[in-house]
Design a protein around this motif. Structure first.
Motif, short mmCIF file in Angstrom:
data_model
loop_
_atom_site.label_atom_id
_atom_site.label_comp_id
_atom_site.label_asym_id
_atom_site.label_seq_id
_atom_site.Cartn_x
_atom_site.Cartn_y
_atom_site.Cartn_z
N TYR A 101 23.33 -93.02 16.91
CA TYR A 101 24.86 -93.07 16.41
C TYR A 101 26.29 -93.06 16.59
N HIS A 102 26.27 -92.29 17.97
CA HIS A 102 27.08 -91.96 18.07
C HIS A 102 27.69 -92.57 19.83
N ALA A 103 28.89 -92.81 20.59
CA ALA A 103 28.86 -92.80 21.86
C ALA A 103 28.52 -91.52 22.19
N GLU A 129 32.31 -104.64 29.44
CA GLU A 129 31.27 -105.73 28.03
C GLU A 129 30.19 -104.65 27.63
N ARG A 130 29.28 -104.00 28.24
CA ARG A 130 28.47 -104.07 27.82
C ARG A 130 28.60 -102.69 26.62
N ARG A 131 29.67 -102.06 26.95
CA ARG A 131 30.20 -100.95 26.10
C ARG A 131 30.76 -101.84 24.96
N ALA A 132 31.17 -102.66 25.08
CA ALA A 132 32.06 -103.39 23.64
C ALA A 132 30.88 -104.33 22.82
N ILE A 133 29.68 -104.50 23.61
CA ILE A 133 28.13 -104.84 23.08
C ILE A 133 27.87 -104.17 22.01
N GLU A 134 27.56 -102.53 23.02
CA GLU A 134 26.79 -101.54 22.06
C GLU A 134 27.72 -100.95 21.37
N THR A 135 28.83 -100.81 21.70
CA THR A 135 29.80 -100.08 20.30
C THR A 135 29.92 -100.89 19.04
N ALA A 136 30.00 -102.39 19.21
CA ALA A 136 29.89 -103.18 17.77
C ALA A 136 28.32 -102.97 17.25
N ARG A 170 26.27 -100.39 17.74
CA ARG A 170 26.31 -98.56 16.52
C ARG A 170 27.19 -98.62 15.90
N GLU A 171 28.14 -99.81 15.57
CA GLU A 171 29.37 -99.98 13.94
C GLU A 171 29.02 -100.40 13.17
N ALA A 172 27.67 -101.06 13.36
CA ALA A 172 27.35 -101.96 11.91
C ALA A 172 26.24 -100.78 11.75
N SER A 173 25.65 -100.33 12.41
CA SER A 173 24.34 -98.80 12.35
C SER A 173 25.04 -97.93 12.11
N ALA A 230 25.95 -98.78 8.13
CA ALA A 230 24.63 -98.74 7.04
C ALA A 230 23.79 -97.95 7.19
N ALA A 231 24.25 -97.08 7.64
CA ALA A 231 23.67 -95.32 7.66
C ALA A 231 23.74 -95.09 6.47
N HIS A 232 25.84 -94.81 6.63
CA HIS A 232 26.62 -94.39 5.79
C HIS A 232 26.42 -94.94 4.23
N ALA A 233 26.36 -96.62 3.78
CA ALA A 233 25.74 -97.47 2.83
C ALA A 233 24.71 -96.80 2.36
N PHE A 234 22.95 -96.28 2.80
CA PHE A 234 21.91 -95.68 2.30
C PHE A 234 22.62 -94.22 2.16
N LEU A 235 23.04 -94.01 2.79
CA LEU A 235 22.98 -92.36 2.10
C LEU A 235 24.31 -92.01 0.82
#
Length: 157
Positions: free
Chosen positions: A23-25, A101-108, A110-113, A116-121
């Motif tokens: 969940y981290h960069a 571009e790749r960094r931006a895609i993975e960041t978006a 990961r942020e969504a994940s 979702a993880a925080h909402a679940f917890l």
């Protein structure tokens, strides 16, 4: 407690406090991390059976598998004293090897994940009262967020 179980206990604690490394960069290339890497900077570290670790979770950073391997190889080559100088060019090269571009895609993604993880917890906390008797980790989440932002600013320089 065996060496392996003590080593794994620290990683479980990291996952509980900060969420799993995925969940981290990565602190070097800013792609999605895979593993928690011990920074080899704790004078009270443990070293047994080929494993080196610290019980202090502040001595860990999230790295992708490739960067973690390079970090460990550098540590084996020069040890703790020469590590900072040895890894500086490796960090620069790792960052340069990834497109924005790749960094931006993975960041978006990961942020969504993370959301979702925080909402679940948070939902678990509401349903169960507290996370199985564990303390509130909002302060650790806030600290981790500040660290992540600092790493991101460092990468933009």
């Amino acid at each position: 407690m065996s060496v392996e179980s003590a080593y794994r206990a620290v990683h479980r604690q990291l996952d509980a406090l900060r969420l799993p490394a995925k969940y981290h960069a990565c602190a070097w290339c800013f792609l999605t991390a895979d593993q928690w890497a011990y920074l080899n900077n704790d004078p009270a570290e443990h070293s047994e059976a080929g494993r080196v670790w610290s019980e202090d979770t502040r001595n860990y950073v999230a790295l992708c598998r490739s960067c973690h391997r390079k970090f460990d190889q550098a540590y084996r080559r020069v040890g703790r004293d020469g590590l900072a100088a040895e890894i500086a060019p490796l960090i620069k090269d790792a960052y340069a090897a990834v497109s924005e571009e790749r960094r931006a895609i993975e960041t978006a993604s990961r942020e969504a994940s993370v959301r979702a993880a925080h909402a679940f917890l948070d939902a678990q906390d509401k349903a169960l009262g507290s996370r199985y008797g564990r303390r509130d980790i909002s302060a650790e989440r806030a600290t981790d967020s500040r660290l992540s932002n600092a790493y991101a600013r460092r990468g933009q320089r």
